[in-house]
Design a protein around this motif. Structure first.
Motif, PDB file in Angstrom:
ATOM      1  N   ALA A 179     -10.425  -2.864  13.667  1.00 39.15           N
ATOM      2  CA  ALA A 179      -9.721  -3.285  12.453  1.00 39.15           C
ATOM      3  C   ALA A 179      -8.383  -3.909  12.804  1.00 39.15           C
ATOM      4  CB  ALA A 179      -9.515  -2.094  11.522  1.00 39.15           C
ATOM      5  N   ILE A 180      -7.994  -4.893  11.997  1.00 32.93           N
ATOM      6  CA  ILE A 180      -6.692  -5.537  12.130  1.00 32.93           C
ATOM      7  C   ILE A 180      -5.934  -5.328  10.829  1.00 32.93           C
ATOM      8  CG2 ILE A 180      -5.473  -7.717  12.403  1.00 32.93           C
ATOM      9  CD1 ILE A 180      -7.714  -8.719  14.127  1.00 32.93           C
ATOM     10  N   PRO A 181      -4.701  -4.797  10.897  1.00 33.47           N
ATOM     11  CA  PRO A 181      -3.940  -4.569   9.667  1.00 33.47           C
ATOM     12  C   PRO A 181      -3.087  -5.780   9.293  1.00 33.47           C
ATOM     13  CG  PRO A 181      -2.793  -3.575  11.503  1.00 33.47           C
ATOM     14  CD  PRO A 181      -4.049  -4.192  12.068  1.00 33.47           C
ATOM     15  N   SER A 182      -2.778  -5.877   8.023  1.00 36.12           N
ATOM     16  CA  SER A 182      -1.817  -6.858   7.534  1.00 36.12           C
ATOM     17  C   SER A 182      -1.061  -6.239   6.377  1.00 36.12           C
ATOM     18  CB  SER A 182      -2.514  -8.151   7.089  1.00 36.12           C
ATOM     19  OG  SER A 182      -3.434  -7.893   6.045  1.00 36.12           O
ATOM     20  N   TYR A 183       0.124  -6.798   6.067  1.00 31.40           N
ATOM     21  CA  TYR A 183       1.000  -6.190   5.083  1.00 31.40           C
ATOM     22  C   TYR A 183       1.495  -7.225   4.079  1.00 31.40           C
ATOM     23  CZ  TYR A 183       1.199  -2.933   8.997  1.00 31.40           C
ATOM     24  OH  TYR A 183       0.863  -2.098  10.019  1.00 31.40           O
ATOM     25  N   ALA A 184       1.727  -6.757   2.881  1.00 35.00           N
ATOM     26  CA  ALA A 184       2.368  -7.582   1.856  1.00 35.00           C
ATOM     27  C   ALA A 184       3.333  -6.683   1.076  1.00 35.00           C
ATOM     28  CB  ALA A 184       1.327  -8.185   0.914  1.00 35.00           C
ATOM     29  N   PRO A 185       4.565  -7.160   0.861  1.00 36.11           N
ATOM     30  CA  PRO A 185       5.137  -8.415   1.332  1.00 36.11           C
ATOM     31  C   PRO A 185       5.409  -8.376   2.838  1.00 36.11           C
ATOM     32  CG  PRO A 185       6.829  -7.098   0.289  1.00 36.11           C
ATOM     33  CD  PRO A 185       5.539  -6.361   0.072  1.00 36.11           C
ATOM     34  N   LYS A 186       5.637  -9.566   3.415  1.00 40.29           N
ATOM     35  CA  LYS A 186       5.804  -9.676   4.861  1.00 40.29           C
ATOM     36  C   LYS A 186       7.011  -8.901   5.374  1.00 40.29           C
ATOM     37  CE  LYS A 186       2.378 -12.291   6.180  1.00 40.29           C
ATOM     38  NZ  LYS A 186       1.357 -11.782   7.135  1.00 40.29           N
ATOM     39  N   GLN A 187       8.099  -8.817   4.566  1.00 39.64           N
ATOM     40  CA  GLN A 187       9.298  -8.136   5.055  1.00 39.64           C
ATOM     41  C   GLN A 187       9.088  -6.636   5.213  1.00 39.64           C
ATOM     42  OE1 GLN A 187       9.052  -9.825   2.152  1.00 39.64           O
ATOM     43  NE2 GLN A 187      10.448  -9.035   0.584  1.00 39.64           N
ATOM     44  N   ALA A 188       7.965  -6.116   4.707  1.00 36.07           N
ATOM     45  CA  ALA A 188       7.676  -4.682   4.861  1.00 36.07           C
ATOM     46  C   ALA A 188       7.055  -4.365   6.205  1.00 36.07           C
ATOM     47  CB  ALA A 188       6.753  -4.219   3.740  1.00 36.07           C
ATOM     48  N   THR A 189       6.588  -5.395   6.934  1.00 38.80           N
ATOM     49  CA  THR A 189       5.848  -5.175   8.176  1.00 38.80           C
ATOM     50  C   THR A 189       6.628  -4.344   9.183  1.00 38.80           C
ATOM     51  OG1 THR A 189       4.675  -7.272   7.881  1.00 38.80           O
ATOM     52  CG2 THR A 189       4.678  -6.298  10.087  1.00 38.80           C
ATOM     53  N   SER A 190       7.871  -4.702   9.424  1.00 33.98           N
ATOM     54  CA  SER A 190       8.665  -4.003  10.442  1.00 33.98           C
ATOM     55  C   SER A 190       9.132  -2.627   9.987  1.00 33.98           C
ATOM     56  CB  SER A 190       9.877  -4.856  10.828  1.00 33.98           C
ATOM     57  OG  SER A 190      10.702  -5.091   9.698  1.00 33.98           O
ATOM     58  N   THR A 195       1.383  -3.374   0.178  1.00 32.73           N
ATOM     59  CA  THR A 195      -0.078  -3.380   0.297  1.00 32.73           C
ATOM     60  C   THR A 195      -0.452  -3.407   1.773  1.00 32.73           C
ATOM     61  OG1 THR A 195      -0.350  -4.553  -1.799  1.00 32.73           O
ATOM     62  CG2 THR A 195      -2.215  -4.589  -0.276  1.00 32.73           C
ATOM     63  N   LEU A 196      -1.194  -2.397   2.202  1.00 27.17           N
ATOM     64  CA  LEU A 196      -1.715  -2.328   3.566  1.00 27.17           C
ATOM     65  C   LEU A 196      -3.186  -2.718   3.510  1.00 27.17           C
ATOM     66  CD1 LEU A 196      -1.652  -1.555   6.572  1.00 27.17           C
ATOM     67  CD2 LEU A 196      -2.088   0.811   5.884  1.00 27.17           C
ATOM     68  N   SER A 197      -3.517  -3.813   4.173  1.00 32.04           N
ATOM     69  CA  SER A 197      -4.881  -4.326   4.143  1.00 32.04           C
ATOM     70  C   SER A 197      -5.473  -4.319   5.550  1.00 32.04           C
ATOM     71  CB  SER A 197      -4.881  -5.752   3.580  1.00 32.04           C
ATOM     72  OG  SER A 197      -6.188  -6.282   3.560  1.00 32.04           O
ATOM     73  N   TYR A 198      -6.731  -3.884   5.654  1.00 32.76           N
ATOM     74  CA  TYR A 198      -7.431  -3.886   6.938  1.00 32.76           C
ATOM     75  C   TYR A 198      -8.646  -4.796   6.862  1.00 32.76           C
ATOM     76  CZ  TYR A 198      -4.812   0.152   8.670  1.00 32.76           C
ATOM     77  OH  TYR A 198      -3.820   0.995   9.100  1.00 32.76           O
ATOM     78  N   THR A 199      -8.852  -5.564   7.922  1.00 27.74           N
ATOM     79  CA  THR A 199     -10.078  -6.333   8.083  1.00 27.74           C
ATOM     80  C   THR A 199     -10.861  -5.722   9.240  1.00 27.74           C
ATOM     81  OG1 THR A 199      -9.048  -8.363   7.267  1.00 27.74           O
ATOM     82  CG2 THR A 199     -11.071  -8.594   8.550  1.00 27.74           C
ATOM     83  N   PHE A 200     -12.083  -5.269   8.945  1.00 28.39           N
ATOM     84  CA  PHE A 200     -12.915  -4.564   9.922  1.00 28.39           C
ATOM     85  C   PHE A 200     -14.018  -5.519  10.369  1.00 28.39           C
ATOM     86  CE2 PHE A 200     -15.757  -0.851  11.045  1.00 28.39           C
ATOM     87  CZ  PHE A 200     -14.869  -0.266  11.942  1.00 28.39           C
TER      88      PHE A 200
END
Length: 206
Positions: free
Chosen positions: A123-134, A175-180
């Motif tokens: 799985a690869i994670p992604s975040y929204a909004p982008k400034q929340a990533t760090s 929002t924490l999103s995973y692509t599996f």
């Protein structure tokens, strides 16, 4: 026969004994105070971080001590999304949670291989909004490694995370999103029948 000690020698001995007792008492007091002093220094420097084994994770029988870094004046809604590239049933056990910055949280994700063959995926994670990533810190996550599931096998894996209190105050929802997706190299290829069926559906070249 030994000669009785002179009065001056007895006074000197009593003074020396008194000094030694004072030193012993001071050493005992200093050793006793080391633990609260250490805790106070760690709290002041922001390094009073609990180890993973001391935190509350499903299946563990003990609770963690309160995290003194939690910002109870704010709440953040964390939404969970799941996308599967391939024949998987993949979803979070809960769609959202509300946490305070600095508060440890655990969410489970559910997986099921619906194929009749063993498959490996990651799985690869992604975040929204982008400034929340760090500011989104994962302490335990299935996305850190590759997983193999047998035909029809189902599993659950946790995501243990904490949101940095330095998250900008205008961010109230993450929002924490995973692509599996399937990865190759460690599992057998699809059965010949499935490959032939896929080949038969391709349009002929002109």
């Amino acid at each position: 026969m030994s000669t009785p000690a002179a009065p001056s020698e007895r006074r000197d001995n009593r003074r020396m004994l008194g000094k030694l007792l004072v030193v012993v008492a001071m050493m005992f007091g200093f050793g006793y105070a080391l633990v609260p002093m250490y805790e106070a220094i760690c709290n002041a420097l922001g390094i009073n971080v609990l180890s993973l084994s001391e935190r509350l994770i499903p299946g563990m029988s003990h609770r963690a001590s309160p995290n003194t870094q939690v910002d109870t004046s704010r709440t953040i809604t964390v939404e969970f999304d799941a996308n599967a590239r391939g024949p998987w049933d993949f979803k979070p056990a809960t769609r959202s949670v509300t946490v305070h910055p600095g508060e440890l949280a655990t969410v489970m994700y559910e997986f099921r291989n619906v194929q009749d063959r063993t498959m490996a995926a990651q799985a690869i994670p992604s975040y929204a909004p982008k400034q929340a990533t760090s500011h989104f810190n994962k302490l335990e996550c299935f996305c850190f490694s590759e997983h193999t599931l047998k035909p029809g096998e189902s599993k659950q894996w946790p995501v243990v995370f904490v949101i940095d209190p330095k998250l900008p105050r205008d961010v109230t929802t993450i929002t924490l999103s995973y692509t599996f997706f399937e990865v190759g190299g460690k599992v057998p290829p699809a059965p010949e029948g499935q490959n032939a069926a896929k080949a038969g559906t391709q349009e002929p070249r002109t």
